[in-house]
Structures are given as C-alpha cells and as structure tokens.
Design an enzyme around this catalytic site. Structure first.
Site, short mmCIF file in Angstrom:
data_model
loop_
_atom_site.label_atom_id
_atom_site.label_comp_id
_atom_site.label_asym_id
_atom_site.label_seq_id
_atom_site.Cartn_x
_atom_site.Cartn_y
_atom_site.Cartn_z
N GLY A 1 0.79 -1.24 0.00
CA GLY A 1 0.00 0.00 0.00
C GLY A 1 0.81 1.27 0.00
N GLU A 2 2.05 1.22 0.46
CA GLU A 2 2.78 2.46 0.67
C GLU A 2 4.05 2.62 -0.16
OE1 GLU A 2 2.13 3.70 5.14
OE2 GLU A 2 1.59 1.62 4.83
#
Lengths: 685, 161
Positions: free
Chosen positions: A648-649
């Site tokens: 996600g990051e």
C-alpha cells in the site's frame, strides 16, 4: 511453517464489492438512514493560541444545542489528547474544534455554526518550523517506536578524509491526506450501548478508544465500517468527529451525523508534517560510501507529540561503515501532524534518493551503478540479515524494462521543441510488518464457510484477498467463502495501516482456517498475538525502484511526467490486479508530492491557506500519462504464512525523488524543496 | 417541492437551502452521488441533469424542479460500469459513481463533437476519444486512490473503441 496450497492466491480476482461500488449501493459511514436524525457541525477556533472564554448563541438560530467546554459532558482521558474535545478553554491551534452545533437539518447546523459568537482571548503564536529554533528537541522515540538517533563508526573523521562529499539540505511541505470520503460518523445511543457508523481504518481500535473516552467497557461501543472512501493514514485512529458525534447524540438523545466538510480535514484529522533535512554523503572516488549522515527536522502540535520517522529508512538502505541519523522536533501552535501514506519513508527517501543522485553526478557514476555498489549484505545498523532483499534486481530489471541503458548522464542535453526531456531513478523501501489479529471461521452444512475479522477495506482489496487466502487455506473455491469485515463486533483486527493489513489479517485467517480443518470442528478462532511477539522485528523490508521520464516546458516551466515506472520486490503478490492498482496509486500520490501538493502556511494566522481541493492540487486525470508497475516473483518464507510484504505504501516512497532527479536531468536544475513549482524552475530555464 | 430522479417524481418538503446533492442523499436515500468537497471541486457528486453532467453540490434543489435528474442508481449494467469493473477502475469507490456519471455525460459530449482543451484547432477529423482527450475531459473528477490509469481504458472501451 508450511506454505499453503496456493490456488486462489496470486490470481487477479476482481474486487468482491465492485458491483456495489459501481452502482452506488456500497454504503459509506454517513449513508445509513436513521429515524429522527440530527446533524452536527464543528465550530473551529479562529486563532492559533489563546483561551475560549465564552460562546454566545443567537437565540433565534437553528441549533438544538451548542456544546463547548462550558457545557459539554466531561470525558475520560484518551491516549490521544486531540480526542479530549470541548474539555478545556485552551486553544492549541487555529481550526481546533471549540464548539459543536447540533440542529435538525444540515443546512441549519451549518448556518448556526456561522452565527455562534466566540469570545476569545488570543495570545501570541508561533507557527513556523525553523532549523535554528531554540525550542527544538530530540524526541525519545520516533513513530512508531524507533530510536530518535543512531550512530556507528566515526562520521566526522570519514567526512574529513573523503575525496567526494555531498552536503545538501532538502525541504518537504505539509501534505494533506485528503481521502475522497471526508471523515464522517453517525452516532446512535441505545441505552448505554453506542453504535457508530464511522469512516476509519481500524474499527476495533475506534470502538476501544471511544468506549474509553466515555468511560465504558470496550464492547459497549460498536463501530460499523463497511466501506471506507480511502484513509491514507488519516483514519488510522478515532478522530474528533467520532467523539463529537457520540457526544452530540448523548446530549440530544437523537442519532447525530457529523460529516466533516473538506476544509476542516486540513486541520482536524492530521496531515504529513513539513520536514527540513540535511544529508551528508561521503564516498571514495569509485563510489563506495564511507559515511552517511541524515538529520531531520519536523514539527508537532502543543497537544500531542507526533515525531515522524523521517530518517529511519536511511538506516537500512545503503552500506557505509560510518553512519548517523537523527530527528529533531519542534512543538508549534499548529494542528497535529499524524500518519500519511509512508510516514517517514516518503519524505526521508525523497531526500536520500535525491542526494544519491547528486553524488552519482559528482562522481560521474551512473546512479543505478552507484546504488548497486553500496548494496549491504545485512542490515547495516543492526547486523540482522534481510529475510529477503532484491533491491538490486529491481534496479537492474526495472532499468531494462524502462529503457535506461544508453542514457546520456549529462543534464540538459535533450530538447524536443519547447520541451527539455530527462530521466531519473530512485530506490524505494517499506517495512514488512505484521500486527496481532484474530479471525474466526465457521463451516456451514451447505459446504460454505464464513470468515470473520474486524478488518477494514479502504479500497485496498482486503475483502477480496482475505477471501482468496481463506479459500486456499480451506482448500475450497472462493465462491464458498463469505467474508465479513468492517465491524468491531467481529474478532479483533489490527489497523489497516503500515502496509500490514494483508499480512496481519491473512495470517489470522490462515490460522483459523487451518485450525478448523485440523480440529474437524464447525468453528475455529485463531489469534496471532503470540506468534507475532516471537517474531524477529528487524531485517524485514520490501524494496523497489522507480523510474521517471519528464518533460519540462522551457517557456513556462511546466513539468509533465511522460513515463513513470515502478519495479518492486514485495514478497508474494496476493492479487496482481488489486496490487497493481495500489502500486500505481502510491506512485501517483508520489507524483502529487513531487509536483503539486503543498500545504501553504500563513504564519500570521497559523493557517493552511489553501485548505480545499481547488487550491490544494492532488493529481487529476490529465496529470497521469504513461504509468506502469511490475514486480519480481519474490519468495520469503520468514514473514507470514502467505509470504507477503504489503504493497500500500511503497509506491509513494522514492517516486517523488525519481521525478525530481529526472527534472534535474532534463534541465540541470536541482530543486531541493518540494513541490517542483514552475517558479522554482523558470529563472533557470 | 418536486424532484424527478431516475424517472420517478418525488414530492418533498425541503429547506430552500437544500442542494440537489443533499436532497438525494439526505431525503431520497440515493447515496450513490457522493459528497467529497461540497464546493464543486472534486466531482464526486456528479449526476446527469437533463442529460448533462453537473456537480449536484452546486445546485439548489428548488431551482431544478423541472429537470430530469439521473444518478448512478439510474444505470443498469451500463458499458461504463462494466468497463470500471473489468479494468479495476476504482479502489475505495467513493469517487466512482461521480466518475461513471461524468464518463457517460462526457461520451455524449464527444458524440456531439464538442472540443476539449486537448483538442486541436479543428475538432473535425480529430480523435476526440484519444487517451489524452479522455484524461482531459475527465479531469473534473478527482480520485485520490489514483485509479486514473485503469479508468481510461474502461471509458474508451465503453465507447466501443
């Protein structure tokens, strides 16, 4: 731990909630009808520091009640002082909630909030981050618990002796998460039981916190979070809207809806701190780093110490015998910064990866080659082996796919019409974490299974990949799995944050499914707490490399990102379809960080002046041209039963640096303070 | 007050300050249209008003009693919806109904030959549905998840390209 038999995992299963999302049937927090609903609106402080002496309500206005510290119910302390809303006269920042209006209609609440008169004693305020501020201090730890400072070897001696040195300062502005769904809560009391329909990343955590604030048992609050319109860190914990809605509902005896307007999100729910960073790199003439020194300055509010871990990624990125990292924090009369997608890594790796590019140019070595030459064998500061690290493969294979070879290393060489054209590269990294969670699985007579865990799907695809994981662990097709998430009454799950959701929840789901199969029972529950506590914490990271091609208009200074490519090594990819979307989404937010996004401070008022989506530009359709992501098939059996690292990051880590390095290659201009605005380039074109 | 939504006429007793968006969301339980900014800056509230895409947060309901309003709930298996599913044209889904309504309205504008800022001097003979055109024409609809690259083929295919 044996690997599961993978059949569904790794396939591009479409999002299970997709049909609901494209028809408008998916319900978000503010969308649950209630009988006798009342509407709340926050009144914000117009000053950055002072005292609220009184609130004067126009008797003709439309409010049912106006709550402020003079009449609001008393709350218990929470770990987060931002949740002690309407409890004190003290004003800590402009935009702080100081009163709450509840009215019969949204229009009435909004109007009444405008007519409320605040009697305030204003005080002198201090709102500007400076690296020479006398009140700077070294926090005990930085988020979420790293030491503030580390050191190895003798940086000063290595610096003095080095033939090639880079000593540069970088700055990043305040950045605002701005999920498309504003933070919202509907609160309803049934006797002493509280139900919140709340937009957040952690239903179990919000339920526990709100219960604590109201002096209740954790199970007296139920938080329903079926669909979440993004969070990017700003919904990681209970925000003031949850407490205020519950307070308004308590006082009026009616269900209360509090949906924040976009403008209030710039102050009330957190943002990414501005940073100032100094990086010193010392190297031999053939490009071996002899010293790395990364010092970061950031800010927090008077209310709450949030110390971003800006320099932490530097601790494991490159080999060097002499190294030092440090963080200094300044408390200001400003809103509290909190988590925003890759807190620490995103701004820190912007600085480190731009500095590496500057060093490569100084040395006359290809920037990919420089990175390869400084690849560590083990974590350089802890000595811990990496569970897996394929950074060099990402650089090499990414370079091949992007078409890096044959690049003229000299800046400002390629011109097509009015456009200067250049390419840049930067590394990416993000920790592979897992946090304790519990899942439950039940078998039904029809051959179906219900898998339940109090997780939240912010658009990550959690619902879908947990179904895939459960199907494989039970050895059945996905059609036989019913997944239940988004409700704090389900088994307790960790936060959807830190790219740890799928690892944490997938582990619990796998455990429950295996326990069910092994026991032959109809129900099994599995808690990963002990397993995770026993696990080594160091040496677990995803890696990647970002490549950018930009063109810069020689007349206007406009920067266009013609191509953006990410190559990742992030463990097993559980669902290539949703993972690709997350990688691209992170890279696009990275483009916003490089070129567009900036909370502009008015020091006179202590305010982010551009607090809406017209003036705070996030990337739009037209900003995104050719963008793609790919990944290595990375095996890592030491992490969790799925071998996944979280995706996600990492897309926002390093992608800003790749773009900024490409801008330098195109124009010869090093912009060291984000974003790369036209006015920073124009004088040099 | 009268409001016609997805072919159904509703009689409503609304505060005159009520926007079309709030009428839909707070009074008709049509929560497909989203409130992302309430200022016409994000496009999440996009609906079709007499066939044209509009930001429903900027319209007062009282002023649109004679209009045909169409929301995402008014579409059934529309090619744009199918395209978004096929291409993973969304993540959190909050901007999605607005994107879909906007795309439907945009395709009609293209059908009429309306130029955009990405169109050259003469719209005749230009591909008004090139990727650059789609991106330009959809730029009033923000997506913080960054699902844009997947929406472009979804929209292109919905147009039969």
């Amino acid at each position: 731990m044996t690997a599961t038999t993978h059949r569904a995992v790794g396939t591009p299963l479409a999002r299970l909630e997709g049909p609901k999302k494209v028809t408008g049937a998916a319900k978000y927090a503010a969308e649950y009808p209630q009988d006798d609903l009342a509407y709340a609106w926050i009144v914000q402080s117009p000053v950055a520091r002072g005292r609220l002496d009184a609130v004067v309500v126009d008797p003709t206005d439309e409010a049912i009640v106006v709550l402020w510290h003079g009449n609001a119910p008393r709350l218990r302390d929470a770990d987060d002082p931002e949740l002690a809303v309407l409890q004190s006269a003290a004003i800590s920042y402009r935009g702080q909630p100081v009163a709450l209006v509840v009215a019969d209609t949204p229009e009435g609440a909004r109007r009444a909030a405008q007519t409320v008169r605040l009697e305030i004693t204003a005080e002198e305020h201090d709102t500007v981050l400076r690296t020479d501020h006398p009140e700077l201090y070294t926090p005990e730890t930085v988020n979420p618990g790293f030491p503030s400072e580390t050191a190895a070897g003798d940086v000063d001696r290595a610096w003095a002796a080095a033939p090639v040195r880079i000593d540069v300062e970088y700055a990043t502005p305040a950045l605002h998460n701005n999920p498309m769904e504003p933070h919202a809560t509907i609160a309803r009391w049934d006797g002493d039981e509280l139900t919140l329909w709340d937009s957040n990343q952690h239903p179990s955590g919000v339920a526990a916190t709100v219960s604590q604030v109201f002096g209740m048992r954790p199970d007296q609050t139920r938080v329903i979070t079926e669909h979440v319109g993004g969070g990017f860190g700003s919904k990681g914990t209970a925000r003031p809207n949850a407490v205020l809605a519950a307070m308004g509902a308590r006082v009026t005896g009616r269900p209360v809806k509090l949906a924040l307007p976009r403008q209030q999100m710039f102050t009330v729910v957190g943002h990414r701190t501005p940073t100032r960073q100094r990086i010193r790199l010392a190297a031999t003439s053939d490009g071996a780093l002899t010293a790395i020194d990364h010092q970061a300055f950031s800010q927090s509010s008077r209310l709450f110490e949030f110390a971003e871990q800006t320099a932490v990624a530097t601790r494991h990125m490159y080999a060097a015998p002499n190294r030092r990292t440090g963080h200094r924090l300044l408390r200001l009369d400003m809103p509290t910064p909190r988590w925003m997608r890759a807190p620490g890594e995103a701004p820190g790796m912007f600085a480190l990866e731009c500095a590496m590019d500057e060093l490569a140019a100084e040395l006359g070595i290809d920037p990919i080659e420089l990175r390869v030459r400084n690849e560590p064998e083990v974590e350089p500061e802890t000595g811990t082996p990496f569970t897996s690290r394929h950074y060099v493969d990402c650089l090499r294979q990414g370079a091949e796919r992007f078409g890096w070879s044959g690049r003229d290393p000299r800046p400002r060489q390629r011109r097509e019409g009015d456009w200067w054209i250049g390419t840049g590269v930067a590394g990416a990294t993000y920790p592979a974490m897992a946090q304790p969670s519990t899942a439950r699985v039940r078998a039904f007579d029809d051959g179906g299974f219900e898998v339940a865990i109090g997780a939240a799907d912010l658009g990550t695809g959690a619902r879908t990949i947990l179904t895939q994981i459960a199907a494989d662990a039970l050895g059945v097709p996905v059609e036989r799995i019913t997944i239940r998430i988004g409700d704090s009454s389900l088994p307790k799950a960790s936060v959807a944050g830190g790219s740890s959701g799928s690892a944490s929840w997938g582990w619990a789901v796998t455990g429950a499914c295996r326990a069910l199969r092994e026991s032959g029972e109809r129900e099994a529950v599995f808690d990963t707490t002990e397993l995770i506590q026993k696990q080594e914490k160091e040496g677990r990271h995803a890696f990647g490399a970002h490549f950018a091609e930009v063109r810069v208009d020689a007349v206007t200074g406009e920067v266009r990102v013609s191509r953006l490519f990410g190559m990742y090594a992030a463990g097993r990819i559980l669902n290539p379809r949703t993972a690709r979307s997350q990688f691209l989404g992170g890279m696009i937010m990275g483009m916003g960080m490089a070129l567009h996004e900036e909370g502009v401070l008015d020091p006179a008022m202590g305010e982010w002046v551009n607090h809406d989506l017209a003036e705070y530009h996030i990337p739009a359709h037209a900003d995104v041209e050719n963008i793609d992501a790919a990944w290595l098939d990375e095996q890592d059996d030491q992490l969790n039963p799925m071998g996944s690292k979280g995706v996600g990051e990492i897309g926002i880590v390093g992608s800003p640096a790749a773009i900024v390095n490409a801008v330098w290659h195109a124009t010869g201009v090093r912009v060291r303070d984000l974003p790369v605005r036209l006015d920073k380039l124009l004088p040099h074109l | 007050m009268r409001l016609t939504v997805n072919g159904i006429e509703h009689d409503l007793d609304l505060d005159p300050r009520t926007t079309v968006l709030d009428a839909l969301r707070e009074h008709l339980d049509l929560t497909g249209a989203k409130k992302g900014c309430d200022h016409g800056q994000c496009g999440a509230c996009t609906v079709l008003l007499d066939g044209r895409r509009v930001n429903s947060c900027l319209l007062l309901a009282v002023a649109h009693q004679d209009a045909e309003i169409r929301t995402v709930e008014g579409f059934e298996d529309h090619p744009v919806q199918r395209g978004f599913l096929e291409h993973d044209g969304f993540q959190c889904g909050y901007c999605t109904p607005g994107q879909i309504c906007s795309a439907v309205g945009m395709l009609d504008e293209v059908e009429r030959g309306w130029p955009s800022a990405a169109t050259g001097g003469d719209p005749e003979g230009e591909d008004l549905l090139s990727d650059a055109e789609i991106r330009e024409r959809m730029s009033g609809n923000l997506c913080r998840c960054g699902a844009y690259p997947n929406m472009v083929p979804a929209i292109r295919e919905a147009a039969g390209r």
